[in-house]
Design a protein around this motif. Structure first.
Motif, short mmCIF file in Angstrom:
data_model
loop_
_atom_site.label_atom_id
_atom_site.label_comp_id
_atom_site.label_asym_id
_atom_site.label_seq_id
_atom_site.Cartn_x
_atom_site.Cartn_y
_atom_site.Cartn_z
N PHE A 151 0.82 -1.23 0.00
CA PHE A 151 0.00 0.00 0.00
C PHE A 151 0.85 1.27 0.00
O PHE A 151 0.58 2.22 0.75
CB PHE A 151 -0.94 0.02 1.20
CG PHE A 151 -1.72 -1.24 1.41
CD1 PHE A 151 -2.14 -2.02 0.32
CD2 PHE A 151 -2.05 -1.66 2.69
CE1 PHE A 151 -2.87 -3.19 0.51
CE2 PHE A 151 -2.78 -2.82 2.89
CZ PHE A 151 -3.19 -3.60 1.80
N GLU A 152 1.85 1.30 -0.83
CA GLU A 152 2.77 2.45 -0.85
C GLU A 152 2.04 3.75 -1.15
O GLU A 152 1.18 3.79 -2.03
CB GLU A 152 3.86 2.20 -1.90
CG GLU A 152 5.17 2.92 -1.56
CD GLU A 152 6.05 3.03 -2.78
OE1 GLU A 152 6.30 1.99 -3.43
OE2 GLU A 152 6.48 4.16 -3.10
N GLY A 153 2.39 4.78 -0.43
CA GLY A 153 1.80 6.09 -0.66
C GLY A 153 0.46 6.30 0.05
O GLY A 153 -0.19 7.33 -0.12
N HIS A 154 0.04 5.30 0.82
CA HIS A 154 -1.25 5.42 1.50
C HIS A 154 -1.08 5.78 2.98
O HIS A 154 -0.14 5.32 3.64
CB HIS A 154 -2.03 4.10 1.39
CG HIS A 154 -2.77 3.96 0.11
ND1 HIS A 154 -3.95 4.62 -0.15
CD2 HIS A 154 -2.49 3.26 -1.02
CE1 HIS A 154 -4.38 4.31 -1.36
NE2 HIS A 154 -3.51 3.48 -1.92
N LEU A 159 -6.79 4.65 4.82
CA LEU A 159 -6.93 3.35 4.17
C LEU A 159 -7.71 2.37 5.05
O LEU A 159 -8.54 1.61 4.55
CB LEU A 159 -5.54 2.77 3.84
CG LEU A 159 -5.54 1.52 2.96
CD1 LEU A 159 -6.25 1.79 1.64
CD2 LEU A 159 -4.12 1.04 2.70
N LEU A 162 -11.25 3.23 4.66
CA LEU A 162 -11.74 2.80 3.35
C LEU A 162 -11.99 1.30 3.32
O LEU A 162 -13.01 0.84 2.79
CB LEU A 162 -10.74 3.20 2.26
CG LEU A 162 -11.09 2.72 0.84
CD1 LEU A 162 -12.42 3.28 0.37
CD2 LEU A 162 -9.97 3.06 -0.14
N GLY A 194 -18.30 -9.62 -4.38
CA GLY A 194 -17.75 -8.29 -4.14
C GLY A 194 -16.49 -8.38 -3.29
O GLY A 194 -15.50 -7.69 -3.54
N ALA A 197 -13.66 -9.62 -5.43
CA ALA A 197 -13.15 -8.52 -6.26
C ALA A 197 -12.25 -7.62 -5.41
O ALA A 197 -11.21 -7.14 -5.88
CB ALA A 197 -14.32 -7.71 -6.83
N PHE A 198 -12.63 -7.43 -4.17
CA PHE A 198 -11.84 -6.60 -3.26
C PHE A 198 -10.48 -7.22 -3.00
O PHE A 198 -9.45 -6.54 -3.03
CB PHE A 198 -12.61 -6.41 -1.95
CG PHE A 198 -11.96 -5.47 -0.98
CD1 PHE A 198 -11.61 -4.18 -1.36
CD2 PHE A 198 -11.70 -5.86 0.32
CE1 PHE A 198 -11.01 -3.30 -0.47
CE2 PHE A 198 -11.11 -4.99 1.23
CZ PHE A 198 -10.77 -3.71 0.83
N LYS A 200 -8.91 -9.24 -4.97
CA LYS A 200 -8.16 -9.12 -6.22
C LYS A 200 -7.47 -7.75 -6.29
O LYS A 200 -6.31 -7.63 -6.72
CB LYS A 200 -9.12 -9.29 -7.39
CG LYS A 200 -8.56 -10.04 -8.58
CD LYS A 200 -9.62 -10.27 -9.64
CE LYS A 200 -10.43 -11.55 -9.42
NZ LYS A 200 -11.41 -11.80 -10.50
N ILE A 201 -8.19 -6.74 -5.84
CA ILE A 201 -7.64 -5.39 -5.86
C ILE A 201 -6.49 -5.25 -4.86
O ILE A 201 -5.44 -4.67 -5.17
CB ILE A 201 -8.75 -4.35 -5.57
CG1 ILE A 201 -9.68 -4.26 -6.77
CG2 ILE A 201 -8.15 -3.00 -5.23
CD1 ILE A 201 -10.93 -3.46 -6.54
N LYS A 204 -3.28 -6.45 -6.13
CA LYS A 204 -2.62 -5.62 -7.15
C LYS A 204 -1.95 -4.39 -6.58
O LYS A 204 -1.23 -3.67 -7.29
CB LYS A 204 -3.64 -5.19 -8.21
CG LYS A 204 -3.82 -6.23 -9.33
CD LYS A 204 -4.53 -5.61 -10.53
CE LYS A 204 -4.84 -6.66 -11.59
NZ LYS A 204 -5.73 -6.14 -12.63
N LEU A 205 -2.21 -4.10 -5.32
CA LEU A 205 -1.68 -2.84 -4.75
C LEU A 205 -0.20 -2.94 -4.38
O LEU A 205 0.21 -3.90 -3.76
CB LEU A 205 -2.50 -2.45 -3.52
CG LEU A 205 -3.85 -1.80 -3.81
CD1 LEU A 205 -4.50 -1.36 -2.51
CD2 LEU A 205 -3.70 -0.61 -4.74
#
Lengths: 205, 205
Positions: A151-154, A159, A162, A194, A197-198, A200-201, A204-205
């Motif tokens: 989670f770079e930059g967060h 976060l 969120l 859902g 999908a979360f 999966k996201i 990718k972070l």
DNA sequence: AATATAAATGAACACTGTTCAATAAATCAA
DNA sequence: TTGATTTATTGAACAGTGTTCATTTATATT
């Protein structure tokens, strides 16, 4: 002395029986249709007695919402064995959503209903200990993720909120019957999909 | 003939005045403390008249929630000028959240309260047109994103629901007073910061 | 056994949503 | 214009709600 000990014990037993009756009625009929008189009937006392143990109806449901947090925290304990923080975060999401779907009424009380929060703001000490404790578990995991390079930059606080918002949204839209908008064949599985999908996201972070 | 025209017009005017009074009371006192008698008092009619225009209290608040969707849809119209679907998606999120924060009571009625959905399931035609229309705007934008190469490997329906869940979570936790858990100095801006974190994530996908 | 303390009651208050027979008003026909 | 018919509106009644508090009942102390 022994007598006042027994008296206090009896008082607590009565308090507990009020809560047990309230919980039973709440789970089968909801908060609005659970009346003080219903509760009193169930424990075979007069309605007035309830006000010797609770300030008002909201305080009863605040106490019940504490129950819910106890069971949720218990379910979260298995997370201690998950070393990788990202994996732990995902497991946390799964447990959270499973809890919500298996106990929709309790989840509703803990995270959607106004009653427990209204009680908090009516009483003097107005910090939400139960929610704060749970959120801190999430916050710590996210911080660990960040410190391990995820989670770079967060910012951890934003976060965390969120992430909580995402899983809360998934279940609360379902609980409050807003999933009508989803294609019929996917409606029953949309919360789980859902969540996937979360995940999966997150990967990718 | 002209008389029945006028009668129908008068009937609709009375219906509208009931809704206007209900809306005013709802916005200042909330749904529970807005009683049929309060509404009747405000329009200077007897309570009974309301049941000649609405089946029950839920139907009144279902009608008000339709009002809310009208204004939300109006605010969404500027999106037509945003060509890039990812930019449009972000703008959509911003408008959605601004609407919720500027009209928290109306948002609550549209997406959290049980009343409008209860009315739907009580009536014969039980599909949520208002929510369905709005969600379709989101679904179309996400589909366009996917067809332009964004969000690879994602299913449009699940991702749409996740995106909606995220923004709904951000605002609904705030509206229902669950932001107590956020550090005090960040509490007032956490919804906006959560949204920005969300945008950051969308960009990385 | 009399007194002091604590526990429990249930009637009362001011509300709630909803129904429906009775009334009032407006329209139509003669 | 008068009488009949239709429509609009009323408000009392029903069965509930949360909450309060003087009064009663039960327990404990002297």
């Amino acid at each position: 002395m022994g007598i006042s000990d027994r008296k206090e014990r009896e008082k607590e037993e009565l308090r507990d029986s009020i809560l047990a009756a309230a919980k039973e009625l709440f789970l089968e009929k909801g908060i609005d249709k659970t009346s003080i008189r219903n509760i009193a009937d169930k424990i075979e006392y007069s309605p007035g007695i309830i006000y010797h143990h609770f300030r008002d109806k909201n305080e009863i449901f605040h106490a019940l919402h504490q129950d819910g947090f106890m069971t949720l925290q218990n379910k979260m304990e298995v997370l201690n064995s998950v070393r990788n923080p990202l994996e732990r975060l995902k497991a946390m999401g799964s447990i959270y959503i499973r809890f919500a779907m298996e106990n929709p009424d309790m989840y509703d009380l803990m995270f959607i209903k106004e009653a427990p929060m209204d009680h908090l703001f009516d009483s003097e000490h107005d910090d939400w200990k139960e929610g704060g404790g749970s959120f801190n578990g999430l916050r710590m995991t996210i911080k660990e993720c960040i410190s391990q390079g995820y989670f770079e930059g967060h910012d951890s606080e934003s976060l965390s909120y969120l992430v909580w918002s995402a899983v809360h949204g998934l279940v609360s839209l379902n609980i409050r019957k807003r999933c009508e908008v989803i294609e019929l064949e996917k409606r029953n599985t949309i919360v789980q999909e859902g969540l996937e999908a979360f995940f999966k996201i997150l990967d990718k972070l």
